[in-house]
Design a protein around this motif. Structure first.
Motif, PDB file in Angstrom:
ATOM      1  N   VAL A 138      -5.012  12.649   3.554  1.00 48.76           N
ATOM      2  CA  VAL A 138      -4.697  11.643   2.539  1.00 48.76           C
ATOM      3  C   VAL A 138      -5.262  12.066   1.188  1.00 48.76           C
ATOM      4  O   VAL A 138      -6.449  12.328   1.055  1.00 48.76           O
TER       5      VAL A 138
ATOM      6  N   VAL B 177      -2.517   7.817   9.935  1.00 48.54           N
ATOM      7  CA  VAL B 177      -2.258   6.771   8.938  1.00 48.54           C
ATOM      8  C   VAL B 177      -1.862   5.466   9.628  1.00 48.54           C
ATOM      9  O   VAL B 177      -2.356   4.386   9.281  1.00 48.54           O
TER      10      VAL B 177
ATOM     11  N   VAL C 256       0.837  -1.205   0.000  1.00 45.30           N
ATOM     12  CA  VAL C 256       0.000   0.000   0.000  1.00 45.30           C
ATOM     13  C   VAL C 256       0.868   1.251   0.000  1.00 45.30           C
ATOM     14  O   VAL C 256       1.847   1.341   0.750  1.00 45.30           O
TER      15      VAL C 256
ATOM     16  N   SER D  64      -2.717   0.389  -4.138  1.00 44.83           N
ATOM     17  CA  SER D  64      -2.360  -0.929  -3.614  1.00 44.83           C
ATOM     18  C   SER D  64      -2.240  -1.922  -4.758  1.00 44.83           C
ATOM     19  O   SER D  64      -2.632  -1.627  -5.889  1.00 44.83           O
TER      20      SER D  64
ATOM     21  N   VAL E 103       0.431   5.461   0.394  1.00 45.25           N
ATOM     22  CA  VAL E 103      -0.499   6.509   0.821  1.00 45.25           C
ATOM     23  C   VAL E 103       0.159   7.863   0.599  1.00 45.25           C
ATOM     24  O   VAL E 103       1.161   8.188   1.247  1.00 45.25           O
TER      25      VAL E 103
ATOM     26  N   ASN F  29      -4.279  10.261  -1.991  1.00 48.47           N
ATOM     27  CA  ASN F  29      -4.478   9.074  -2.820  1.00 48.47           C
ATOM     28  C   ASN F  29      -3.973   7.833  -2.100  1.00 48.47           C
ATOM     29  O   ASN F  29      -2.987   7.895  -1.353  1.00 48.47           O
ATOM     30  N   VAL F  30      -4.641   6.720  -2.350  1.00 47.04           N
ATOM     31  CA  VAL F  30      -4.227   5.422  -1.815  1.00 47.04           C
ATOM     32  C   VAL F  30      -4.081   4.458  -2.987  1.00 47.04           C
ATOM     33  O   VAL F  30      -4.989   4.330  -3.807  1.00 47.04           O
TER      34      VAL F  30
ATOM     35  N   ILE G 179      -8.767   0.892   2.958  1.00 48.34           N
ATOM     36  CA  ILE G 179      -8.778   1.940   1.943  1.00 48.34           C
ATOM     37  C   ILE G 179      -9.786   3.030   2.318  1.00 48.34           C
ATOM     38  O   ILE G 179      -9.487   4.229   2.220  1.00 48.34           O
TER      39      ILE G 179
ATOM     40  N   LEU H 226      -8.415   5.161   5.200  1.00 49.24           N
ATOM     41  CA  LEU H 226      -7.345   6.049   4.751  1.00 49.24           C
ATOM     42  C   LEU H 226      -7.898   7.199   3.912  1.00 49.24           C
ATOM     43  O   LEU H 226      -7.538   8.363   4.112  1.00 49.24           O
ATOM     44  N   GLU H 227      -8.790   6.880   2.972  1.00 51.71           N
ATOM     45  CA  GLU H 227      -9.329   7.921   2.099  1.00 51.71           C
ATOM     46  C   GLU H 227     -10.208   8.903   2.860  1.00 51.71           C
ATOM     47  O   GLU H 227     -10.404  10.037   2.408  1.00 51.71           O
TER      48      GLU H 227
ATOM     49  N   CYS I   2       0.050  11.890   0.894  1.00 56.55           N
ATOM     50  CA  CYS I   2      -0.610  12.872   1.746  1.00 56.55           C
ATOM     51  C   CYS I   2      -0.125  14.291   1.456  1.00 56.55           C
ATOM     52  O   CYS I   2       0.999  14.499   0.988  1.00 56.55           O
TER      53      CYS I   2
END
Length: 249
Positions: free
Chosen positions: A230, A113, A97, A235, A99, A232-233, A221, A224-225, A101
């Motif tokens: 944040v 996070v 993953v 994976s 992330v 974009n995520v 996800i 995090l979103e 930010c």
């Protein structure tokens, strides 16, 4: 996600993203702000800003809202200073993953996070622990029903790197990040408005997940979103259509 098309994944995510449109707009404005501070307010000579503006307009953000953000970032109006931070880690089933930010408080962001990863049974990794698996690319996605031959010809003529037809009949046009906007504009001019278009990170290898880990991964996800900092995520999670449909029900 491999195993099913980009289009199918977009449909799965869209309802939740629409519900968070206000938060999405806030994140897009941060992206515009950092692009201006990094390379200036002139979109013609700042491709990162041009891409950020294109993304915001595609989400139906008002042009005057974008212009105000640019003025703030260039110093014409008072604004907040953000810095770009990337975190890397592992989700359920060993999924890689990334992330990305934008934050004005690094300590707050890393704490939030890390907490999201921990709740999903994952953990943060060190810098470079998973980023080597990903490549930055542009993807323009078309729903099933588009004329494949005509789209392919137009895409390759416009400078696209590749055109991929998925099992469900949807089509993904792949570009370099640098040629993304030029290809998109050429295809729109040719009558091919994409159903989704973005510059994203694509993994070289995928991690197939069973139902339990897939559910945990989608929750990670979402957590995090949902964080303000944040942007974009990404994976390498591979979730089958059958499992994804089960998660929707």
């Amino acid at each position: 996600m491999a195993g099913h098309s980009k289009w199918a994944n977009i449909k799965h995510r869209k309802a939740g993203q629409d519900a968070k449109r206000g938060k999405v707009f806030t994140k897009m404005l941060r992206e515009i702000t950092v692009a201006v501070k990094t390379s200036g307010p002139d979109a013609a000579s700042n491709p990162t800003l041009r891409t950020a503006i294109d993304k915001a307009l595609g989400a139906n953000m008002r042009r005057d809202t974008i212009d105000t953000a640019i003025k703030k970032a260039s110093g014409a109006l008072e604004g907040v200073n953000y810095e770009t931070i990337r975190y890397e880690g592992y989700g359920p089933g060993g999924v890689a993953v990334i992330v990305d930010c934008l934050t004005d408080n690094r300590n707050r962001t890393v704490g939030e996070v890390r907490h999201a990863f921990t709740k999903a049974g994952g953990n943060l990794g060190t810098d470079g622990s998973v980023a080597y698996m990903f490549t930055k690319i542009g993807i323009l996605s078309y729903a099933p029903g588009v004329d494949e031959d005509v789209l392919m010809e137009a895409a390759l003529e416009s400078g696209a790197d590749d055109v991929m037809t998925n099992e469900d009949g949807s089509i993904d046009v792949m570009t370099t990040p640098e040629s993304y906007l030029a290809v998109k504009e050429a295809l729109v001019t040719a009558g091919f408005e994409p159903d989704n278009a973005e510059v994203t990170m694509q993994a070289a290898t995928m991690a197939e997940l069973e139902a339990e880990d897939a559910d945990k991964m989608m929750k990670l996800i979402d957590r995090l979103e949902d964080l303000d900092d944040v942007q974009n995520v990404y994976s390498n999670a591979d979730i089958s259509d059958e499992i994804m449909e089960g998660l929707d029900s």
